[in-house]
Design a protein around this motif. Structure first.
Motif, mmCIF file in Angstrom:
data_model
loop_
_atom_site.group_PDB
_atom_site.id
_atom_site.type_symbol
_atom_site.label_atom_id
_atom_site.label_comp_id
_atom_site.label_asym_id
_atom_site.label_seq_id
_atom_site.Cartn_x
_atom_site.Cartn_y
_atom_site.Cartn_z
ATOM 1 N N SER A 67 18.763 37.690 11.430
ATOM 2 C CA SER A 67 19.277 36.594 10.714
ATOM 3 C C SER A 67 17.971 35.878 10.168
ATOM 4 C CB SER A 67 19.950 35.465 11.981
ATOM 5 O OG SER A 67 21.294 36.004 12.271
ATOM 6 N N GLN A 68 17.953 35.244 8.947
ATOM 7 C CA GLN A 68 16.807 34.650 8.343
ATOM 8 C C GLN A 68 16.494 33.422 9.111
ATOM 9 O OE1 GLN A 68 18.389 34.375 4.333
ATOM 10 N NE2 GLN A 68 18.914 36.544 4.385
ATOM 11 N N ARG A 69 15.180 33.005 8.842
ATOM 12 C CA ARG A 69 14.822 31.910 9.414
ATOM 13 C C ARG A 69 15.865 30.851 9.597
ATOM 14 N NH1 ARG A 69 8.409 30.622 8.692
ATOM 15 N NH2 ARG A 69 7.753 32.710 8.531
ATOM 16 N N GLY A 70 15.893 30.177 10.687
ATOM 17 C CA GLY A 70 16.688 28.751 11.000
ATOM 18 C C GLY A 70 18.109 28.964 10.850
ATOM 19 N N CYS A 71 18.642 30.301 11.093
ATOM 20 C CA CYS A 71 20.161 30.367 11.077
ATOM 21 C C CYS A 71 20.433 31.385 11.944
ATOM 22 C CB CYS A 71 20.628 30.468 9.515
ATOM 23 S SG CYS A 71 20.100 32.171 8.704
ATOM 24 N N GLY A 72 21.919 31.602 12.198
ATOM 25 C CA GLY A 72 22.269 32.464 12.925
ATOM 26 C C GLY A 72 21.733 32.200 14.637
ATOM 27 N N ASN A 73 21.315 33.291 15.208
ATOM 28 C CA ASN A 73 20.655 33.110 16.437
ATOM 29 C C ASN A 73 18.816 33.218 16.237
ATOM 30 O OD1 ASN A 73 22.897 32.955 18.194
ATOM 31 N ND2 ASN A 73 23.042 35.142 18.076
ATOM 32 N N SER A 74 18.502 32.944 15.034
ATOM 33 C CA SER A 74 17.023 32.676 15.049
ATOM 34 C C SER A 74 16.878 31.198 15.048
ATOM 35 C CB SER A 74 16.729 33.282 13.536
ATOM 36 O OG SER A 74 16.751 34.568 13.496
ATOM 37 N N ALA A 86 8.433 32.369 2.492
ATOM 38 C CA ALA A 86 8.627 32.826 3.773
ATOM 39 C C ALA A 86 9.598 33.771 4.280
ATOM 40 C CB ALA A 86 8.745 31.626 4.645
ATOM 41 N N LEU A 87 10.753 33.850 3.625
ATOM 42 C CA LEU A 87 11.703 34.730 3.708
ATOM 43 C C LEU A 87 11.212 36.061 3.359
ATOM 44 C CD1 LEU A 87 15.209 32.842 2.966
ATOM 45 C CD2 LEU A 87 13.858 32.932 5.088
ATOM 46 N N LEU A 88 10.842 36.154 2.323
ATOM 47 C CA LEU A 88 10.136 37.498 1.893
ATOM 48 C C LEU A 88 9.011 37.999 2.819
ATOM 49 C CD1 LEU A 88 9.885 36.709 -1.892
ATOM 50 C CD2 LEU A 88 11.848 37.946 -0.664
ATOM 51 N N ASN A 89 8.081 37.135 3.200
ATOM 52 C CA ASN A 89 7.194 37.734 4.209
ATOM 53 C C ASN A 89 7.794 38.089 5.556
ATOM 54 O OD1 ASN A 89 5.117 36.987 2.527
ATOM 55 N ND2 ASN A 89 4.720 34.824 3.355
ATOM 56 N N ALA A 106 19.669 46.227 1.548
ATOM 57 C CA ALA A 106 21.064 46.043 1.381
ATOM 58 C C ALA A 106 21.048 44.529 1.313
ATOM 59 C CB ALA A 106 21.912 46.692 2.222
ATOM 60 N N GLY A 107 21.700 44.067 0.497
ATOM 61 C CA GLY A 107 21.833 42.361 0.452
ATOM 62 C C GLY A 107 23.176 41.985 -0.278
ATOM 63 N N GLU A 108 23.501 40.855 0.357
ATOM 64 C CA GLU A 108 25.000 40.358 -0.307
ATOM 65 C C GLU A 108 24.522 38.933 -0.602
ATOM 66 O OE1 GLU A 108 29.330 38.524 1.504
ATOM 67 O OE2 GLU A 108 27.822 39.470 3.018
ATOM 68 N N SER A 109 24.813 38.567 -1.825
ATOM 69 C CA SER A 109 24.882 37.256 -2.583
ATOM 70 C C SER A 109 23.330 36.780 -2.431
ATOM 71 C CB SER A 109 25.737 36.160 -1.590
ATOM 72 O OG SER A 109 25.980 34.940 -2.348
ATOM 73 N N PHE A 110 23.063 35.855 -1.793
ATOM 74 C CA PHE A 110 21.584 35.118 -1.475
ATOM 75 C C PHE A 110 20.667 36.312 -1.290
ATOM 76 C CE2 PHE A 110 18.339 33.118 1.117
ATOM 77 C CZ PHE A 110 17.958 32.308 -0.046
ATOM 78 N N GLY A 111 21.183 37.127 -0.198
ATOM 79 C CA GLY A 111 20.653 37.993 0.420
ATOM 80 C C GLY A 111 20.154 39.326 -0.783
ATOM 81 N N ALA A 112 21.110 39.668 -1.762
ATOM 82 C CA ALA A 112 20.640 40.373 -2.841
ATOM 83 C C ALA A 112 19.777 39.769 -3.514
ATOM 84 C CB ALA A 112 22.092 40.582 -3.677
ATOM 85 N N MET A 113 19.341 38.569 -3.780
ATOM 86 C CA MET A 113 18.506 37.741 -4.435
ATOM 87 C C MET A 113 17.260 38.017 -3.832
ATOM 88 S SD MET A 113 17.606 33.834 -4.967
ATOM 89 C CE MET A 113 16.587 33.696 -3.571
ATOM 90 N N LEU A 114 17.262 37.790 -2.495
ATOM 91 C CA LEU A 114 16.041 38.238 -1.795
ATOM 92 C C LEU A 114 15.420 39.695 -1.899
ATOM 93 C CD1 LEU A 114 16.811 36.387 1.483
ATOM 94 C CD2 LEU A 114 14.973 35.549 -0.213
ATOM 95 N N ALA A 115 16.451 40.567 -1.866
ATOM 96 C CA ALA A 115 16.156 42.276 -1.877
ATOM 97 C C ALA A 115 15.419 42.403 -3.256
ATOM 98 C CB ALA A 115 17.445 42.970 -1.734
ATOM 99 N N LEU A 116 15.989 41.697 -4.346
ATOM 100 C CA LEU A 116 15.465 42.082 -5.875
ATOM 101 C C LEU A 116 14.124 41.372 -5.682
ATOM 102 C CD1 LEU A 116 18.912 41.280 -7.794
ATOM 103 C CD2 LEU A 116 17.658 43.374 -7.833
ATOM 104 N N LEU A 117 14.001 40.118 -5.353
ATOM 105 C CA LEU A 117 12.628 39.698 -5.482
ATOM 106 C C LEU A 117 11.405 40.405 -4.702
ATOM 107 C CD1 LEU A 117 13.354 35.829 -4.822
ATOM 108 C CD2 LEU A 117 12.470 36.708 -7.044
#
Length: 314
Positions: A67-74, A86-89, A106-117
């Motif tokens: 889970s990315q920073r600040g969400c889920g059980n993070s 910060a998310l890329l780091n 692997a990435g979905e939606s916003f996660g795909a954006m992070l993967a590409l970056l």
């Protein structure tokens, strides 16, 4: 009959400190000696889900969910040190902690954006990518989603009226929600979080009310806060950043899976990007943003299998 894979219990679960007090919640599945694949969830602010495990062969892949920073059980949900850099780091921090030099993303939606970056920044550390319902984070994407001339507003004018509250511009809408979601009035904060997530879910599910399941309480607030935080700042990216740097990842094996009728993430720019980076593109007709249909899910699974074959025989 579903052709998705079945996974057993997690190999391990742990938290990883990544600075400024943030702790990432991480889980590993599959073969500990398999090809490592890091899965980046959508949102922002969604938190990871084990529902994606069925896409990846547990006898071949070492699947890393977090889970990315600040969400889920993070933890914590402190927004001050949550941004795209910060998310890329954090992806790098996970790789270093697990001793991984090269991974699949692997990435979905916003996660795909992070993967590409991430791939554009660290091409030599990426073996390939499987991306679905891809969000490219452009100003045009945001106007499409939340502007009064966007397709969702044209399809659902009654719901958009409630969401936009008679505000005319994207900037004024985002400013209004930002002020409310980060304000002191708890009742208004929760009300506006619900209103934001109702619109977000309506678009994602393309009006299929029966499938909409709003998260409750704090998780709903965190999701709304993170989305407004990122979108008020153009996802902390330069204009057209992903598309303009497409040539840098042209050598990588990449699979895009996208619903042609996706109201959340526009298909046309993903098609354009796929052409630019020479990627494989699976188009799923008749479905929207959510990958919950069997045809969409099995397209993702097929792409993950094909990428595995390409890497193993390269």
């Amino acid at each position: 009959m579903s052709l998705l894979y079945q996974h057993s219990n997690a190999l391990r679960r742990f938290h990883l400190a990544v600075g400024h007090g943030h702790q990432l919640d991480i889980e590993e599945y599959g073969d500990p000696a398999g090809i490592p694949i890091i899965v980046l969830h959508g949102g922002p602010g969604q938190g990871h889900s084990t529902a994606v495990l069925g896409y990846f062969n547990p006898k071949k892949y070492r699947v890393i969910l977090f889970s990315q920073r600040g969400c889920g059980n993070s933890t914590p949900s402190d927004i001050r040190h949550i941004n795209t850099v910060a998310l890329l780091n954090d992806i790098t921090a996970i790789k270093i902690h697990l001793g991984l030099s090269k991974v699949i993303l692997a990435g979905e939606s916003f996660g795909a954006m992070l993967a590409l970056l991430y791939a554009q920044q660290y091409q030599d550390q990426i073996a390939g990518m499987v991306l679905w319902s891809s969000f490219l984070g452009t100003e045009e994407d945001l106007h499409w989603l939340y502007g009064r001339h966007g397709a969702p507003a044209q399809m659902y004018p009654e719901q958009y009226h409630k969401f936009a509250q008679n505000l005319e511009t994207l900037t004024s809408i985002l400013n209004c929600y930002h002020q409310a979601l980060f304000g002191e009035d708890e009742l208004r904060k929760r009300t506006m979080a619900t209103r934001w997530c109702e619109w977000d879910n309506l678009i994602a599910m393309d009006g299929d009310i029966e499938k909409i399941r709003l998260c409750k309480g704090d998780k709903q607030l965190i999701k709304a806060q993170q989305m407004v935080h990122f979108f008020s700042r153009n996802c902390f990216m330069l204009p057209q950043q992903i598309l303009s740097h497409g040539e840098s990842i042209r050598h990588l094996p990449i699979w895009f899976i996208h619903g042609r009728h996706d109201l959340m993430c526009r298909y046309a720019p993903v098609y354009q990007l796929a052409q630019k980076v020479n990627a494989q593109l699976f188009i799923v007709d008749g479905v929207a943003h959510c990958g919950a249909t069997s045809a969409y899910a099995e397209a993702i699974r097929r792409a993950a299998d094909l990428l595995l074959c390409k890497i193993q025989h390269h």
